[in-house]
Design a protein around this motif. Structure first.
Motif, short mmCIF file in Angstrom:
data_model
loop_
_atom_site.label_atom_id
_atom_site.label_comp_id
_atom_site.label_asym_id
_atom_site.label_seq_id
_atom_site.Cartn_x
_atom_site.Cartn_y
_atom_site.Cartn_z
N THR A 1 -23.53 10.57 5.07
CA THR A 1 -24.67 9.56 3.81
C THR A 1 -23.66 7.64 4.10
N PRO A 2 -23.12 7.65 5.36
CA PRO A 2 -22.35 6.97 5.48
C PRO A 2 -23.15 5.17 5.04
N VAL A 3 -22.74 4.51 4.09
CA VAL A 3 -23.63 3.30 3.60
C VAL A 3 -23.30 2.40 4.33
N GLN A 4 -23.71 1.91 5.05
CA GLN A 4 -23.82 0.34 6.25
C GLN A 4 -23.05 -0.88 5.73
N LEU B 1 -16.65 0.94 -4.93
CA LEU B 1 -16.38 1.26 -2.90
C LEU B 1 -14.19 2.17 -3.44
N ALA B 2 -15.21 3.00 -3.05
CA ALA B 2 -14.21 4.51 -2.30
C ALA B 2 -14.37 5.07 -1.80
N ALA B 3 -14.37 3.72 -0.28
CA ALA B 3 -14.88 4.43 1.28
C ALA B 3 -13.48 4.04 2.30
N GLY B 4 -11.84 3.75 1.44
CA GLY B 4 -11.20 4.41 2.08
C GLY B 4 -10.28 3.11 3.20
N GLY B 5 -9.60 3.06 3.56
CA GLY B 5 -9.22 2.05 4.25
C GLY B 5 -10.34 1.82 5.99
N ILE C 1 -4.34 9.40 13.76
CA ILE C 1 -4.94 9.22 12.65
C ILE C 1 -4.54 10.80 12.02
N ARG C 2 -4.00 10.94 10.84
CA ARG C 2 -4.04 12.80 10.59
C ARG C 2 -4.91 12.80 9.48
N GLY C 3 -5.90 11.66 9.17
CA GLY C 3 -7.14 12.46 8.00
C GLY C 3 -7.83 11.88 9.39
N THR C 4 -8.72 11.62 7.89
CA THR C 4 -10.08 11.52 8.68
C THR C 4 -10.80 10.45 9.33
N ARG C 5 -12.10 10.85 10.48
CA ARG C 5 -12.55 9.37 11.66
C ARG C 5 -12.69 8.88 10.69
N PHE C 6 -13.66 9.00 9.34
CA PHE C 6 -14.95 8.06 8.94
C PHE C 6 -14.47 7.08 7.81
N ASN C 7 -12.49 7.28 8.38
CA ASN C 7 -12.44 5.14 6.95
C ASN C 7 -12.69 4.28 8.64
N GLN C 8 -14.39 3.93 9.22
CA GLN C 8 -14.10 2.64 9.36
C GLN C 8 -13.90 1.96 8.48
N GLY D 1 -5.75 15.61 12.15
CA GLY D 1 -4.76 16.87 12.95
C GLY D 1 -4.17 17.60 10.90
N GLY D 2 -3.71 16.80 10.12
CA GLY D 2 -3.20 17.19 8.22
C GLY D 2 -1.49 16.99 9.01
N ILE D 3 -1.52 17.53 7.07
CA ILE D 3 -0.11 18.05 7.21
C ILE D 3 0.79 18.87 8.16
N CYS D 4 0.43 19.58 8.67
CA CYS D 4 1.09 20.48 9.46
C CYS D 4 1.75 19.67 10.60
N ALA E 1 0.14 2.49 -3.00
CA ALA E 1 1.51 2.89 -2.42
C ALA E 1 1.12 4.43 -2.95
N GLU E 2 2.18 5.68 -2.71
CA GLU E 2 1.93 6.77 -3.27
C GLU E 2 3.48 7.75 -2.82
N SER E 3 3.81 8.58 -3.18
CA SER E 3 4.42 9.70 -3.00
C SER E 3 3.49 11.48 -3.13
N GLU E 4 4.99 11.83 -1.72
CA GLU E 4 4.31 13.00 -1.79
C GLU E 4 5.24 14.48 -2.05
C1 LIG Z 1 -2.79 14.71 6.09
C2 LIG Z 1 -2.88 13.75 4.50
C3 LIG Z 1 -1.89 13.99 3.33
C4 LIG Z 1 -1.11 12.89 2.61
N1 LIG Z 1 -0.47 14.38 1.40
C5 LIG Z 1 -0.66 12.98 0.57
C6 LIG Z 1 0.84 13.77 -0.51
O1 LIG Z 1 0.65 14.35 -0.42
N2 LIG Z 1 0.80 12.29 -1.62
C7 LIG Z 1 0.21 11.91 -1.70
O2 LIG Z 1 -0.39 10.60 -2.36
N3 LIG Z 1 -1.44 11.00 -0.33
C8 LIG Z 1 -1.29 11.68 0.38
N4 LIG Z 1 -1.97 11.29 1.43
C9 LIG Z 1 -2.89 10.24 0.86
C10 LIG Z 1 -3.75 10.37 0.49
O3 LIG Z 1 -4.71 11.41 0.66
C11 LIG Z 1 -4.65 9.06 0.92
O4 LIG Z 1 -4.24 7.49 0.01
C12 LIG Z 1 -5.94 8.96 -0.18
O5 LIG Z 1 -6.14 10.00 -0.11
C13 LIG Z 1 -6.70 7.77 -0.22
O6 LIG Z 1 -7.37 8.08 -1.52
P1 LIG Z 1 -9.15 6.22 -1.12
O7 LIG Z 1 -10.03 7.83 -2.35
O8 LIG Z 1 -9.47 5.45 -1.67
O9 LIG Z 1 -9.55 7.20 0.50
P2 LIG Z 1 -10.34 8.22 0.86
O10 LIG Z 1 -9.63 9.81 -0.08
O11 LIG Z 1 -9.59 8.69 2.67
O12 LIG Z 1 -11.41 9.25 0.53
C14 LIG Z 1 -12.75 7.75 1.52
C15 LIG Z 1 -13.92 8.57 1.34
O13 LIG Z 1 -15.07 7.38 1.91
C16 LIG Z 1 -15.45 8.39 3.38
N5 LIG Z 1 -16.41 6.51 3.49
C17 LIG Z 1 -15.77 6.01 4.64
N6 LIG Z 1 -16.56 4.94 4.60
C18 LIG Z 1 -17.69 4.94 4.13
C19 LIG Z 1 -18.66 5.21 4.26
N7 LIG Z 1 -19.35 3.35 4.68
N8 LIG Z 1 -20.21 5.23 3.51
C20 LIG Z 1 -20.19 6.07 3.00
N9 LIG Z 1 -18.88 6.53 3.05
C21 LIG Z 1 -17.85 6.53 3.82
C22 LIG Z 1 -14.39 8.96 3.75
O14 LIG Z 1 -15.78 10.26 4.53
C23 LIG Z 1 -13.71 9.94 2.66
O15 LIG Z 1 -14.88 10.92 2.14
C24 LIG Z 1 -2.31 12.11 2.90
C25 LIG Z 1 -3.15 11.80 3.60
C26 LIG Z 1 -3.32 12.87 4.64
C27 LIG Z 1 -4.02 12.35 5.80
#
Ligand SMILES: Cc1cc2nc3c(=O)[nH]c(=O)nc-3n(C[C@H](O)[C@H](O)[C@H](O)COP(=O)(O)OP(=O)(O)OC[C@H]3O[C@@H](n4cnc5c(N)ncnc54)[C@H](O)[C@@H]3O)c2cc1C
Length: 273
Positions: A19-22, A48-52, A79-86, A121-124, A270-273
């Motif tokens: 359910t994307p919020v537009q 709002l926690a909808a990523g970057g 983009i090794r993470g989600t395609r949804f962070n538009q 693609g993920g961590i691997c 900032a993040e640490s891994e």
């Molecule tokens: C492969 C990989 C490995 C990583 N390893 C580490 C690690 O070891 N340590 C670390 O600290 N960080 C790591 N990171 C980074 C970390 O995952 C991110 O910094 C963190 O998840 C960001 O959190 P967030 O809540 O801001 O966004 P996200 O976790 O990206 O969540 C955003 C969510 O919002 C949703 N969304 C987007 N747009 C909309 C919309 N319009 N309406 C509704 N929903 C929406 C997305 O689908 C997603 O579910 C890694 C990232 C990746 C990709």
């Protein structure tokens, strides 16, 4: 994540999947409702926690621009993470007057295998052998100190370093001495018995590649190799230097991996891994 979902559900939180919020409805700068499809969800407050905006190619292009070679580096990012962070809601809030901080071209940008999929693609897919060998660009030139610091402190700069190279591509070259010292990637590297043979497989100029690696090999000073410390294996008289874990790349089979700059981007963080 399942534990989070279970806890949230126990607390009475309702979850809408897919359910994307537009857009948001705001009144005098205050939240009124979230608009998702045909639904209008009212609440007293909204987090709002909808990523970057790392999955939004146009925005990445705008942030990175065109380089001096006439390339648009962002076109080659994976983009090794989600395609949804538009960045839909980020853009919405910026247009609604929210403060913007940081530089949008800055990011946690990891070197991953260029054969990885465009999204998820993920961590691997991360290439983790950089500090154990040398990295060359498409012109078969080294461009940064591969042994600057421990890998966990440096892997997040290598995507950006590769992004500034021609074609946004790099080749991580190791020999058999490195095997067992790093997390193996999901894609196997190419192997060859000589530098020239390896260059041919990679499509690099064999003469230049051999010259670069041999110059590096000759610059390696004797030392006590220890990948768990900032050891004293360094090059001398080489630019850029390799300041730790510098051992000649000379023990076949030689291997190559292809890192590319790809990852999530956000305006600040900032993040640490
Ligand atoms: C492969 C990989 C490995 C990583 N390893 C580490 C690690 O070891 N340590 C670390 O600290 N960080 C790591 N990171 C980074 C970390 O995952 C991110 O910094 C963190 O998840 C960001 O959190 P967030 O809540 O801001 O966004 P996200 O976790 O990206 O969540 C955003 C969510 O919002 C949703 N969304 C987007 N747009 C909309 C919309 N319009 N309406 C509704 N929903 C929406 C997305 O689908 C997603 O579910 C890694 C990232 C990746 C990709």
């Amino acid at each position: 994540m399942n534990a989070y979902y279970r806890s949230a559900e126990k607390l009475g939180v309702q979850i809408r999947y897919n359910t994307p919020v537009q857009a948001l409805e705001l009144r005098n700068g205050e939240f009124v409702a979230a608009l998702a499809g045909n639904e209008r969800i009212e609440a007293r407050a909204c987090v709002l926690a909808a990523g970057g905006f790392e999955s939004n190619r146009e925005w990445l292009r705008e942030a990175w621009g065109e380089n001096a070679r006439g390339e648009w580096p962002a076109d080659n990012f994976l983009i090794r993470g989600t395609r949804f962070n538009q960045g839909v809601l980020l853009k919405f809030m910026i247009e609604a007057g929210a403060d913007v901080i940081g530089d949008p071209s800055q990011s946690h940008c990891v070197a991953i295998d260029a054969r990885a999929p465009l999204y998820d693609g993920g961590i691997c897919t991360r290439v983790d052998c950089v500090s154990l060998g040398v990295v060359v660009n498409r012109d078969a030139e080294r461009f940064y100190d591969e042994g600057e610091d421990f890998w966990p402190k440096r892997y997040a700069i290598w995507g950006r370093l590769v992004a500034h190279q021609p074609g946004q591509i790099g080749y991580s070259i190791i020999d058999s001495k490195a095997i067992g010292h790093f997390m193996p990637p999901v894609f196997p590297g190419a192997q060859a018995n000589t530098l020239g043979e390896l260059a041919c497989q990679l499509g690099l100029d064999p003469e230049r590649f051999t010259h670069t690696v041999e110059r590096y090999n000759q610059a390696c000073q004797p030392g006590q190799f220890d990948h768990t410390t900032l050891d004293n294996c360094a090059t001398q008289g080489l630019t850029p230097p390799k300041t730790h874990w510098a051992r000649p790349v000379d023990m076949p089979p030689l291997l190559r991996l292809r890192p590319a700059p790809r990852d999530h981007l956000y305006l600040s963080g900032a993040e640490s891994e």
